[in-house]
Design a protein around this motif. Structure first.
Motif, PDB file in Angstrom:
ATOM      1  N   GLY A 305      63.965  33.378  13.717  1.00  0.00           N
ATOM      2  CA  GLY A 305      63.483  34.130  13.746  1.00  0.00           C
ATOM      3  C   GLY A 305      61.714  33.878  14.851  1.00  0.00           C
ATOM      4  O   GLY A 305      62.122  33.939  13.395  1.00  0.00           O
ATOM      5  N   LEU A 306      61.604  34.343  15.607  1.00  0.00           N
ATOM      6  CA  LEU A 306      60.170  33.913  16.259  1.00  0.00           C
ATOM      7  C   LEU A 306      59.787  35.237  16.483  1.00  0.00           C
ATOM      8  O   LEU A 306      60.122  35.279  17.822  1.00  0.00           O
ATOM      9  N   SER A 307      58.288  35.255  15.808  1.00  0.00           N
ATOM     10  CA  SER A 307      57.951  36.343  16.581  1.00  0.00           C
ATOM     11  C   SER A 307      57.108  35.879  17.095  1.00  0.00           C
ATOM     12  O   SER A 307      55.481  34.767  17.143  1.00  0.00           O
ATOM     13  N   VAL A 308      56.465  36.705  18.409  1.00  0.00           N
ATOM     14  CA  VAL A 308      55.682  35.401  19.738  1.00  0.00           C
ATOM     15  C   VAL A 308      55.028  36.261  20.084  1.00  0.00           C
ATOM     16  O   VAL A 308      54.633  37.446  20.420  1.00  0.00           O
ATOM     17  N   ALA A 354      61.320  28.751   7.385  1.00  0.00           N
ATOM     18  CA  ALA A 354      60.715  29.301   6.201  1.00  0.00           C
ATOM     19  C   ALA A 354      59.447  30.216   7.580  1.00  0.00           C
ATOM     20  O   ALA A 354      58.773  30.012   7.601  1.00  0.00           O
ATOM     21  N   PRO A 355      60.398  31.708   6.818  1.00  0.00           N
ATOM     22  CA  PRO A 355      59.740  33.124   7.121  1.00  0.00           C
ATOM     23  C   PRO A 355      57.727  32.495   6.700  1.00  0.00           C
ATOM     24  O   PRO A 355      57.267  31.568   5.923  1.00  0.00           O
ATOM     25  N   GLY A 356      56.780  32.696   7.985  1.00  0.00           N
ATOM     26  CA  GLY A 356      55.903  32.526   7.893  1.00  0.00           C
ATOM     27  C   GLY A 356      55.226  30.986   8.897  1.00  0.00           C
ATOM     28  O   GLY A 356      54.059  31.083   9.151  1.00  0.00           O
ATOM     29  N   THR A 357      55.918  30.042   8.667  1.00  0.00           N
ATOM     30  CA  THR A 357      56.145  29.405   9.380  1.00  0.00           C
ATOM     31  C   THR A 357      55.008  29.086  10.508  1.00  0.00           C
ATOM     32  O   THR A 357      55.671  29.871  11.733  1.00  0.00           O
ATOM     33  N   GLU A 358      53.825  28.322  11.440  1.00  0.00           N
ATOM     34  CA  GLU A 358      53.611  28.804  12.209  1.00  0.00           C
ATOM     35  C   GLU A 358      54.099  27.601  13.456  1.00  0.00           C
ATOM     36  O   GLU A 358      53.769  26.942  12.594  1.00  0.00           O
TER      37      GLU A 358
END
Length: 384
Positions: A305-308, A354-358
Motif C-alpha cells: 500500500g502507498l500513501s500518496v 517495508a512500511p515507512g519506505t519513501e
C-alpha cells in the motif's frame, strides 16, 4: 440473466451483445449512470461516487453484482476435485462456511480469485459447493473447471440468479427487517438459506468493501422486488461501481485484471493466507512447487500500500521509483474519500516493500511522493 438478453451457457459466453443485468431497468429508473463493465451494462453511480462511498461507510448501500459468476459444483468427490485446482482445505470447510480461494494455473499464476461456500452433503448427490467468480473471467473459469474436474462432478451455472450486495455498518439491521432472523445468526464468512415471498435465498455475510455486509443470491424473478424492499429501509441507498472500487481500494482488496492476473503468484500478491496449512504441507495444487518455494524463500516482488502526498491520484501503470531507480508499478490508485488523500497499491521489489519506505511515482509527467504503509488503508469492520 435478464429476459432481454440471454447468454447461452453452452456458448461459453461468446456473445456479441452487451448483457443486461436483471435490474437494468430498475437502475435506470433510479438515475443510475450506466457503463459497460465485464460485458454488461452496469451502474457506475447514482448520486455521485464520493457520496455513495461515504454513505456506505456510515450506513448501508446496495450494490448489484449480478455480473459475477455463480456456480454450484456437486457430486461424489467434489471437494477433492476442487482441491486439485485450488489451494484450499475444503475437507475442513464446515457446511455453511465461506472461504476465499484462488484458481491457479500450472505455474502458480492466478487465473481468478473467488469465494467458495460448502453447501452440505446428501447421500444421493454427494458434496456441493457454491462458487462466486469474477464477472470478467467467469466464462474462462467455467471452461477451465469443465476441462479439469472429473466427469462425475456436475458444474451448474446459476444464470437465472441475481446477486445483490448489501454493505455497511447498518446493513444487518436493515436486512433483519426484510428477512427477520437472517442476519442475527451469521458471522463473517458464514452463510445460510432463507425464504422470501416464495423464493429461496442464499445469504453470505461477506463483501468487497471492508465493511460488515451480506451477499444475497436469489432468482432473477424476485430481484427487483427484493431490491425495492431493501431500499425502502431508511439506512439503504443504491450505489454503483465507482464507490465499490474506491471502497475496495481503501480496504486493501485486490481487483482481478488489475492487481491480479495470470502472471501474479499468491505470495507476491500478499494472498498467502489463501494457502491452507494442510495444502502447504501436502501440495497437490497447480503450481505448488513454485508457490511453496516462494513462500519459503520470499517473493522478489510484493504488493504494498502507498500513501500518496498531495491531491493527485496515482493511476494504474505508473512507475514507482526508489532514489530515482524503477522498483515497481502501480496496479490500483485513487483518491480516498475516507482519508481525504490519494492511496495506491503497487508491486515493488522486496527491498522497497517495508512500511515507512519513501518512494516516488512517475504519474502523467509529474513526480509524486509516497511512502509504503500497511493495508488496509481503512480498518476492516467485519462482524466476527
Amino acid at each position: 440473466m435478464s429476459d432481454e438478453i440471454k447468454i447461452d451457457d453452452d456458448s461459453e459466453g461468446e456473445a456479441d451483445a452487451i448483457g443486461l443485468l436483471p435490474l437494468d431497468a430498475w437502475h435506470r429508473a433510479r438515475g443510475g449512470r450506466m457503463v459497460e463493465f465485464a460485458g454488461y451494462w452496469m451502474p457506475v453511480q447514482y448520486q455521485g461516487i464520493i457520496a455513495e462511498h461515504l454513505w456506505t461507510r456510515e450506513s448501508a448501500s446496495l450494490f448489484d453484482v449480478s455480473h459475477m459468476g455463480q456456480l454450484v459444483v456437486s457430486g461424489p468427490g467434489a471437494g477433492k476435485g476442487l482441491e486439485a485446482l485450488l489451494p484450499a482445505d475444503l475437507a475442513a470447510l464446515k457446511s455453511g462456511h465461506i472461504r476465499y480461494s484462488l484458481l491457479l494455473n500450472d505455474g502458480g499464476g492466478i487465473l481468478d480469485d473467488l469465494m467458495v461456500t460448502r453447501l452440505g452433503e446428501c447421500e444421493s448427490e454427494g458434496e456441493a459447493f457454491y462458487l462466486v467468480v469474477n464477472g470478467a473471467t467467469k466464462w474462462d473459469d467455467i471452461a477451465h473447471l469443465r476441462d479439469f474436474l472429473p466427469d462425475e462432478i456436475t458444474l451448474n451455472h446459476l444464470a437465472d440468479h441475481a446477486l445483490l450486495a448489501l454493505q455497511g455498518p447498518k446493513a444487518a439491521e436493515a436486512l433483519e427487517r426484510v428477512l427477520p432472523g437472517a442476519a442475527s445468526g451469521l458471522r463473517f464468512m458464514q452463510s445460510a438459506e432463507a425464504e422470501w415471498q416464495g423464493a429461496r435465498l442464499s445469504i453470505g455475510r461477506s463483501g468487497y468493501t471492508g465493511e460488515d455486509g451480506f451477499e444475497v443470491s436469489l432468482p432473477t424473478s424476485h430481484a427487483e422486488a427484493f431490491a425495492e424492499a431493501l431500499c425502502a429501509q431508511p439506512e439503504v441507498r443504491p450505489a454503483g461501481l465507482g464507490a465499490r472500487d474506491s471502497l475496495r481500494l481503501e480496504a486493501g482488496l485486490p481487483l482481478y485484471g488489475h492487481d491480479l492476473n495470470e502472471e501474479t503468484d499468491p505470495v507476491s500478491a500478499g494472498l498467502a493466507f489463501a494457502l491452507s496449512k494442510r495444502r502447504r504441507a501436502e501440495g497437490g495444487f497447480p503450481g505448488a512447487e513454485r508457490v511453496l518455494g516462494l513462500l519459503a524463500s520470499g517473493a522478489p516482488l510484493r504488493r504494498v500500500g502507498l500513501s500518496v502526498d498531495g491531491r493527485m491520484a496515482a493511476r494504474e501503470g505508473a512507475t514507482v521509483l526508489a532514489e530515482g531507480r524503477e522498483v515497481g508499478r502501480v496496479t490500483s490508485g485513487g483518491f480516498s474519500p475516507s482519508l481525504e488523500h490519494p492511496v495506491a497499491m503497487a508491486f515493488v521489489e522486496a527491498a522497497s516493500a517495508a512500511p515507512g519506505t519513501e518512494l516516488s511515482i512517475e504519474n502523467r509527467g509529474k513526480r509524486l511522493t509516497a511512502r509504503v504503509v500497511p493495508m488496509p488503508f481503512v480498518p476492516h469492520r467485519y462482524f466476527r
